[in-house]
Enzyme design. Structure first.
Site, PDB file in Angstrom:
ATOM      1  N   LYS A 186       1.006  -1.903   0.003  1.00  0.00           N
ATOM      2  CA  LYS A 186      -0.144   0.004  -0.177  1.00  0.00           C
ATOM      3  C   LYS A 186       1.348   1.097   0.366  1.00  0.00           C
ATOM      4  O   LYS A 186       1.181   1.101   0.682  1.00  0.00           O
ATOM      5  CB  LYS A 186      -1.029   0.067   0.727  1.00  0.00           C
ATOM      6  CG  LYS A 186      -2.413   1.023   0.991  1.00  0.00           C
ATOM      7  CD  LYS A 186      -3.473   1.171   2.438  1.00  0.00           C
ATOM      8  CE  LYS A 186      -4.068   2.396   2.792  1.00  0.00           C
ATOM      9  NZ  LYS A 186      -4.856   1.728   3.972  1.00  0.00           N
ATOM     10  N   SER A 236     -10.113   2.954   2.892  1.00  0.00           N
ATOM     11  CA  SER A 236      -8.912   2.659   2.145  1.00  0.00           C
ATOM     12  C   SER A 236      -8.307   1.989   1.276  1.00  0.00           C
ATOM     13  O   SER A 236      -7.374   3.199  -0.030  1.00  0.00           O
ATOM     14  CB  SER A 236      -8.274   4.221   3.068  1.00  0.00           C
ATOM     15  OG  SER A 236      -6.953   3.535   3.501  1.00  0.00           O
ATOM     16  N   SER A 295      -9.334  -0.184   7.293  1.00  0.00           N
ATOM     17  CA  SER A 295      -9.312   0.423   5.898  1.00  0.00           C
ATOM     18  C   SER A 295      -8.658  -1.519   5.420  1.00  0.00           C
ATOM     19  O   SER A 295      -8.028  -1.185   3.392  1.00  0.00           O
ATOM     20  CB  SER A 295      -8.585   1.885   5.530  1.00  0.00           C
ATOM     21  OG  SER A 295      -8.932   2.693   6.167  1.00  0.00           O
TER      22      SER A 295
END
Length: 508
Positions: free
Chosen positions: A79, A154, A178
């Site tokens: 990420k 997210s 997330s």
């Protein structure tokens, strides 16, 4: 699609160790998969130009007889909230476009040391603010189950990469759900470890008292294997726990035998009634509970009266901490610079106006207001009191039950653009995941089936007491085994095939 991209991380690692396949072959297969479909999915912001070099080096070391870690040679997606020395680290924001970190995040460094091969950086809501990955400055990621729908947020990029077979493993971060909410809508597994169980050093901070790094995978065992690599004490993170952690991979293997369910007390929160959830989500949740009960688990109704205030408290605490953490992106110390004339204040204002997206600006303004003189006690201070009450709810619940179960999110994946004009509705997507971050307890989301009304994946979440992450792996693996046996194949095998002719134009 190459069969290598279909393998779980555990199976691929076994094939690598046995010499049946090389890391170079596995990495090339995943890079080819990314090239074929990521123009449609847009899971990646940046593909690692050095991935093949890293894979070749692992093959060389293995051939030389070097003792390597269990996941050596397995590809990994990262990420973009985690900084890396060899790829840009933007946190999904224009203000950090092209930023190259002088160091690796601890979890990235540990992954490299364990022989994992970084494939690239995955898309995310800007500075991890969002539940749909539509707030990325670089365009939205799409759900591999339906390209017109969101992959969660997210960390939608990491979840989509794993669900689209672009990577067997991914790293994510979870501030209010997330990792777990994207897992829910993409049919993947996501784990939020106990706060402090995994280092946050090198994770671009959103809300420091809530952020936690964790694994995104296709199976519970794979999550355990990756958690074993990234977990443990880090002296560079002042919140890092000094505990000696058990093997989470072994906990998953133990759970897969199924006998851990007999006598297990599973708490169901009475305040989370079906009225707040999509019918297909509730039906899947109830079916999973029935499966647990059939194996000897006891379903216990518990009360958590302050959970209903979790979203309100979270959206005061998070913006307050974000307004402080994001102050460093000022065109002087970090970030782009969009103007050169005027005072420092003029340049800073112009840069932050151009570099931050609407959602980031919204939360900075809200957080700054909540921390301002005259309002601190009324807003931020009150939210922290609610946080304490939620922690007490967990403490009371875990005196009666071993784990708590909830749906991982209220609905299946909604359509792109459907909630962009309604921030409050977007915030409510994390209603079941936020309490774990407020209390610091670990949580896991595993696929529980497909919603009858739209055929999209849903997940079940388990929560355990602080430091009892291994319990989640045992319970999650036990239920996963039962579910996969009932389906006849992993849930992701039922996902619609992505077009193999996609371009890679979305990558940066």
């Amino acid at each position: 699609m190459s069969d290598l991209t279909r393998l779980t991380a555990a199976d691929l690692a076994s094939a690598l160790a046995a010499g049946d396949v090389s890391s170079a072959e596995a990495t090339r297969a995943h890079l080819d998969r990314i090239a074929a479909v990521d123009g449609d999915v847009h899971a990646f912001l940046h593909v690692n130009a050095h991935a093949m070099d890293a894979a070749t080096d692992i093959d060389r070391r293995r051939a030389a007889g070097e003792e390597l870690g269990p996941l050596a040679g397995v590809p990994l997606a990262i990420k973009d909230v985690l900084v890396t020395t060899d790829m840009p680290s933007t946190s999904g924001s224009r203000i950090l476009e092209g930023y190259m970190s002088p160091f690796d995040a601890t979890v990235v460094a540990r992954s490299r040391a364990a022989g994992l091969v970084p494939l690239g950086k995955t898309n995310m809501d800007e500075f991890a603010m969002g539940s749909s990955t539509e707030h990325s400055a670089y365009g939205p990621t799409r759900n591999p189950w339906d390209l017109d729908r969101i992959p969660g947020g997210s960390g939608g990029g990491s979840a989509a990469a794993v669900a689209a077979f672009e990577a067997p493993l991914a790293l994510g971060s979870d501030t209010g759900g997330s990792i777990r909410q994207p897992a829910h809508v993409t049919g993947t597994v996501g784990v939020k470890p106990t706060y402090g169980g995994v280092s946050r050093y090198g994770a671009i901070a959103l809300a420091s008292s809530l952020d936690q790094v964790g694994p995104v995978t296709r199976t519970v065992l794979d999550a355990g294997l990756l958690h074993d690599v990234i977990g443990g004490h880090d002296h560079r993170d002042s919140t890092s726990l000094t505990d000696a952690w058990p093997s989470f991979a072994q906990a998953a293997r133990d759970g897969a035998r199924g006998d851990v369910l007999k006598g297990l007390r599973v708490g169901v929160i009475s305040e989370l009634d079906d009225s707040g959830f999509q019918p297909g989500v509730s039906a899947s949740f109830r079916a999973a509970l029935a499966m647990l009960e059939a194996q000897g688990a006891e379903i216990v109704e518990i009360s958590a009266p302050h959970f209903e205030y979790g979203v309100a408290a979270y959206y005061l605490i998070l913006p307050a901490e974000a307004s402080s953490n994001l102050a460093k992106f000022d065109s002087v110390r970090f970030g782009m610079r969009s103007a050169s004339g005027g005072t420092v204040e003029d340049v800073m204002a112009a840069t932050r106006d151009a570099g931050f997206g609407d959602e980031v600006k919204r939360r900075i303004i809200l957080g700054t207001y909540a921390l301002s003189a005259g309002y601190y006690d009324a807003y931020y201070g009150s939210a922290q009191k609610v946080r304490t009450l939620i922690q007490r709810d967990f403490d009371a619940a875990f005196e009666k039950v071993d784990v708590i179960a909830t749906p991982s999110a209220p609905t299946t994946a909604f359509r792109l653009g459907e909630q962009l004009g309604d921030p409050l509705q977007m915030y409510l997507n994390d209603v079941t995941t936020i309490p774990a971050n407020l209390a610091g307890v670990p949580g896991i989301s595993i696929p529980s089936g497909l919603a009858e009304e739209d055929g999209l994946p849903v997940g079940i979440q388990f929560l355990a007491p602080v430091r009892e992450d291994a319990r989640l792996y045992r319970v999650g693996a036990a239920l996963e085994t039962l579910l996969v046996d009932s389906w006849g194949a992993p849930l992701l095998d039922r996902a619609p095939a992505l077009a193999a002719s996609g371009s890679n134009e979305g990558n940066r």
